[in-house]
Scaffold this motif. Structure first.
Motif, PDB file in Angstrom:
ATOM      1  N   GLY A  33     -23.276 -15.441 -19.259  1.00  0.00           N
ATOM      2  CA  GLY A  33     -24.490 -15.693 -19.846  1.00  0.00           C
ATOM      3  C   GLY A  33     -23.885 -15.528 -21.614  1.00  0.00           C
ATOM      4  N   LEU A  34     -22.893 -14.931 -21.776  1.00  0.00           N
ATOM      5  CA  LEU A  34     -22.362 -15.718 -23.820  1.00  0.00           C
ATOM      6  C   LEU A  34     -22.219 -16.653 -23.483  1.00  0.00           C
ATOM      7  CD1 LEU A  34     -21.965 -14.341 -26.060  1.00  0.00           C
ATOM      8  CD2 LEU A  34     -20.070 -13.163 -25.485  1.00  0.00           C
ATOM      9  N   LEU A  35     -21.419 -17.517 -22.852  1.00  0.00           N
ATOM     10  CA  LEU A  35     -20.496 -18.107 -22.548  1.00  0.00           C
ATOM     11  C   LEU A  35     -21.802 -19.438 -22.593  1.00  0.00           C
ATOM     12  CD1 LEU A  35     -18.343 -20.437 -22.889  1.00  0.00           C
ATOM     13  CD2 LEU A  35     -18.461 -20.715 -20.216  1.00  0.00           C
ATOM     14  N   THR A  36     -22.824 -19.272 -21.814  1.00  0.00           N
ATOM     15  CA  THR A  36     -24.252 -20.214 -22.249  1.00  0.00           C
ATOM     16  C   THR A  36     -24.918 -20.085 -22.964  1.00  0.00           C
ATOM     17  OG1 THR A  36     -24.047 -19.791 -19.169  1.00  0.00           O
ATOM     18  CG2 THR A  36     -25.739 -20.769 -20.623  1.00  0.00           C
ATOM     19  N   VAL A  37     -25.342 -19.447 -23.813  1.00  0.00           N
ATOM     20  CA  VAL A  37     -25.717 -19.382 -25.027  1.00  0.00           C
ATOM     21  C   VAL A  37     -24.911 -19.476 -26.013  1.00  0.00           C
ATOM     22  CG1 VAL A  37     -27.239 -17.308 -23.618  1.00  0.00           C
ATOM     23  CG2 VAL A  37     -25.671 -17.073 -25.548  1.00  0.00           C
ATOM     24  N   LEU A 138     -32.810 -22.829 -29.995  1.00  0.00           N
ATOM     25  CA  LEU A 138     -32.355 -22.003 -31.279  1.00  0.00           C
ATOM     26  C   LEU A 138     -32.196 -20.146 -31.263  1.00  0.00           C
ATOM     27  CD1 LEU A 138     -28.871 -21.879 -32.095  1.00  0.00           C
ATOM     28  CD2 LEU A 138     -30.677 -22.276 -34.520  1.00  0.00           C
ATOM     29  N   PRO A 139     -32.978 -19.794 -31.221  1.00  0.00           N
ATOM     30  CA  PRO A 139     -33.625 -18.348 -31.326  1.00  0.00           C
ATOM     31  C   PRO A 139     -33.476 -17.683 -30.546  1.00  0.00           C
ATOM     32  CG  PRO A 139     -34.929 -19.694 -32.194  1.00  0.00           C
ATOM     33  CD  PRO A 139     -34.313 -20.784 -31.952  1.00  0.00           C
ATOM     34  N   GLN A 140     -33.428 -18.763 -29.236  1.00  0.00           N
ATOM     35  CA  GLN A 140     -33.219 -17.362 -28.162  1.00  0.00           C
ATOM     36  C   GLN A 140     -32.101 -17.028 -28.016  1.00  0.00           C
ATOM     37  OE1 GLN A 140     -36.513 -16.984 -27.444  1.00  0.00           O
ATOM     38  NE2 GLN A 140     -37.046 -18.806 -28.636  1.00  0.00           N
ATOM     39  N   ALA A 141     -31.220 -17.742 -28.384  1.00  0.00           N
ATOM     40  CA  ALA A 141     -29.694 -17.799 -28.145  1.00  0.00           C
ATOM     41  C   ALA A 141     -29.161 -15.998 -28.794  1.00  0.00           C
ATOM     42  CB  ALA A 141     -29.066 -18.468 -28.399  1.00  0.00           C
ATOM     43  N   ALA A 200     -26.635 -30.629 -21.973  1.00  0.00           N
ATOM     44  CA  ALA A 200     -27.917 -29.613 -21.790  1.00  0.00           C
ATOM     45  C   ALA A 200     -28.363 -29.969 -19.997  1.00  0.00           C
ATOM     46  CB  ALA A 200     -29.018 -31.055 -22.416  1.00  0.00           C
ATOM     47  N   ALA A 201     -27.724 -30.816 -19.271  1.00  0.00           N
ATOM     48  CA  ALA A 201     -28.181 -30.486 -17.648  1.00  0.00           C
ATOM     49  C   ALA A 201     -27.573 -29.053 -17.336  1.00  0.00           C
ATOM     50  CB  ALA A 201     -27.472 -31.793 -16.524  1.00  0.00           C
ATOM     51  N   VAL A 202     -26.304 -29.293 -18.211  1.00  0.00           N
ATOM     52  CA  VAL A 202     -25.117 -28.441 -17.512  1.00  0.00           C
ATOM     53  C   VAL A 202     -25.516 -26.560 -17.603  1.00  0.00           C
ATOM     54  CG1 VAL A 202     -22.462 -27.380 -17.715  1.00  0.00           C
ATOM     55  CG2 VAL A 202     -23.050 -29.535 -17.090  1.00  0.00           C
ATOM     56  N   ALA A 203     -25.627 -26.301 -19.104  1.00  0.00           N
ATOM     57  CA  ALA A 203     -25.973 -25.190 -19.222  1.00  0.00           C
ATOM     58  C   ALA A 203     -27.156 -24.994 -18.964  1.00  0.00           C
ATOM     59  CB  ALA A 203     -26.477 -25.539 -21.252  1.00  0.00           C
ATOM     60  N   LYS A 209     -28.371 -19.534 -14.472  1.00  0.00           N
ATOM     61  CA  LYS A 209     -27.601 -18.000 -13.098  1.00  0.00           C
ATOM     62  C   LYS A 209     -27.260 -16.964 -13.589  1.00  0.00           C
ATOM     63  CE  LYS A 209     -23.409 -18.195 -10.735  1.00  0.00           C
ATOM     64  NZ  LYS A 209     -22.064 -18.572 -10.206  1.00  0.00           N
ATOM     65  N   ALA A 210     -26.995 -17.032 -15.205  1.00  0.00           N
ATOM     66  CA  ALA A 210     -25.747 -16.396 -15.860  1.00  0.00           C
ATOM     67  C   ALA A 210     -26.861 -15.320 -17.229  1.00  0.00           C
ATOM     68  CB  ALA A 210     -24.723 -16.939 -16.511  1.00  0.00           C
ATOM     69  N   VAL A 211     -27.726 -15.860 -17.330  1.00  0.00           N
ATOM     70  CA  VAL A 211     -28.754 -15.598 -18.388  1.00  0.00           C
ATOM     71  C   VAL A 211     -29.464 -14.352 -17.938  1.00  0.00           C
ATOM     72  CG1 VAL A 211     -30.129 -16.259 -20.692  1.00  0.00           C
ATOM     73  CG2 VAL A 211     -27.954 -17.434 -19.835  1.00  0.00           C
TER      74      VAL A 211
END
Length: 485
Positions: A33-37, A138-141, A200-203, A209-211
């Motif tokens: 999840g961290l890697l994704t954000v 960006l602010p959501q990360a 962006a599609a991969v993210a 799945k992870a966030v």
């Protein structure tokens, strides 16, 4: 007849309190999840800088001209900066994961629009829309990191975010040079935008799945007057500074600059009154009463102002002055990128051992790097290659890597999770506005001087101006508490 068991709470033993249902645990952000954000956060940062090395190619392909080219840069930056705090507030209201997903989707679509733009003004419009999508994303990360981590894990996650911010900025120009030079399927500069679509599609898939979903337990309504006044303040400041020189400093540019401080004062007054009367200010003044927020934001301004101008000026000088191609201009920044990344990895241990001296030392190293670069350009011009620039680049990047990630940790260290979106939006707005202001001010200084004293001397003066910003950052670090969280 109703039995007693149905109306009385169950007691396990005499004198023991009845059991209550445990409150649900706060959502945790795992490694994936961290890697994704962080991947999501990197996209807007990369795109702020990726266009720098592609500007000459865009000019030739679309016959854009200087004023329109600056709008390609400024349109994105202004829209991004203006809407960041609103993006954080919307995440608090509707869920940060939800807004993160919408941000990724709209960023992909607007990047596609940039990549297929048929003319210069269509590209400007698509870049404005892309900046708005970035402000949603960006602010959501930052807010997710703040709300779904705690303790030492939060500190490490914020350090990784800071490292991502710096490395992505440099990688943007390196990647831009590679893509423009590769000319994949004849796409030329368009590839710098089209590459965002699959990333962006991969993210998006990973985020599903992870966030975890987080939101403020008591979300505030959108502060319309505050949002309008903040937007007007930033537009009237950034637009004339970025467009004024190319347009010949017309009357409207001076009028907007004169109005900007008045709008800023009105914004502050509205926000203070809103909090005093129990309203929902866009940027609660009480946040600035937190020492960590106040001191960190003050540090961000000179650092990012210098950094934004530095990256823009180097991109232009290497291509127009040293006649580097897009690939060489990007490759020249690889030592800076590698050194920044190495320092950001060492940062958490350095902070644990040296406290605020980590930031002070990093600023000093960055200053030495700028002096080395200025000397290299002064005495080696115009017969300079990538390797001649490497020592100064590496020193500057190593120092920057000890500063930016730690500043981000400082700003958010005391922000309560319920205000994570607002805190992250405030920090990102300060960062982005300062980057855009740096491009506008140092860029204008460099471009104005280059027409009179030459590219080399203009570049040296711009580097010395940035050295002043670094000196101010160094002085401000002395006001930090010794122990940085």
């Amino acid at each position: 007849m109703t039995s007693r068991a149905q109306v009385l709470p169950r007691v396990t033993r005499i004198g023991a309190p009845a059991r209550t249902s445990p409150s649900p645990a706060a959502p945790a952000l795992g490694a994936l999840g961290l890697l994704t954000v962080l991947l999501g956060a990197a996209l807007p940062m990369v795109d702020f800088f990726i266009v720098n090395v592609a500007l000459p190619t865009i000019d030739r392909d679309l016959n854009a001209g200087p004023a329109v080219l600056e709008m390609v840069v400024a349109g994105y930056g202004v829209a991004y900066a203006v809407l960041l705090v609103l993006g954080g507030r919307l995440g608090d209201m509707f869920g940060r994961r939800t807004l993160f997903l919408w941000g990724l989707a709209t960023f992909a679509l607007t990047s596609l629009a940039c990549g297929i733009a048929p003319n210069a003004w269509t590209l400007v419009g698509a870049r404005v829309a892309q900046g708005a999508a970035s402000a949603l994303l960006l602010p959501q990360a930052l807010a997710t990191i703040q709300a779904a981590t705690s303790g030492s894990r939060r500190g490490k996650a914020l350090s990784y975010y800071g490292a991502t911010a710096g490395v992505a900025s440099v990688v943007g120009q390196v990647l831009g040079g590679l893509l423009v030079s590769a000319d994949i399927a004849g796409s030329g500069w368009r590839a710098i935008f089209l590459v965002n679509v699959p990333v962006a599609a991969v993210a998006l898939v990973l985020a599903l799945k992870a966030v975890p979903e987080t939101r403020s337990p008591h979300p505030a309504r959108v502060d319309r007057p505050g949002t309008l006044l903040l937007g007007a303040t930033l537009i009237t400041l950034l637009l004339p500074l970025t467009e004024g020189r190319a347009a010949g400093w017309p009357l409207w540019s001076w009028l907007l600059l004169a109005v900007s401080p008045l709008l800023a004062a009105a914004f502050v007054a509205v926000e203070m009154r809103g909090e005093r009367t129990g309203g929902n200010p866009l940027l609660p003044p009480s946040l600035l009463r937190l020492h960590s927020v106040r001191s960190g934001l003050v540090l961000i301004v000179p650092f990012c102002l210098g950094f934004g101008g530095f990256m823009f000026v180097l991109a232009v000088a290497m291509q127009d002055g040293l006649h580097f191609g897009a690939l060489a201009a990007g490759a020249a920044l690889v030592p800076l990128c590698a050194a920044f990344f190495a320092a950001s990895l060492l940062g958490p241990r350095a902070v644990a051992r040296f406290g605020r001296r980590t930031v002070t030392g990093g600023s000093a190293i960055q200053g030495v790097g700028l002096l080395v670069l200025a000397g290299t350009f002064l005495w080696g011009w115009p017969h300079l290659g990538i390797w001649a620039l490497a020592p100064g680049m590496a020193l500057a990047g190593f120092g920057q890597g000890f500063v930016l990630p730690v500043i981000f940790r400082i700003v958010l260290s005391e922000v309560p999770p319920a205000q994570a979106g607002v805190g992250g939006g405030a920090m990102a707005t300060t960062q982005q506005s300062s980057l855009a202001l740096g491009v506008a001010t140092l860029g204008t200084l460099f471009l104005t001087l280059s027409s009179s004293v030459g590219v080399r001397d203009a570049l040296v003066w711009a580097l010395l101006a940035q050295l002043g910003a670094v000196a101010l950052t160094t002085a401000l670090t002395l006001r930090l508490p010794h122990d940085v969280k």
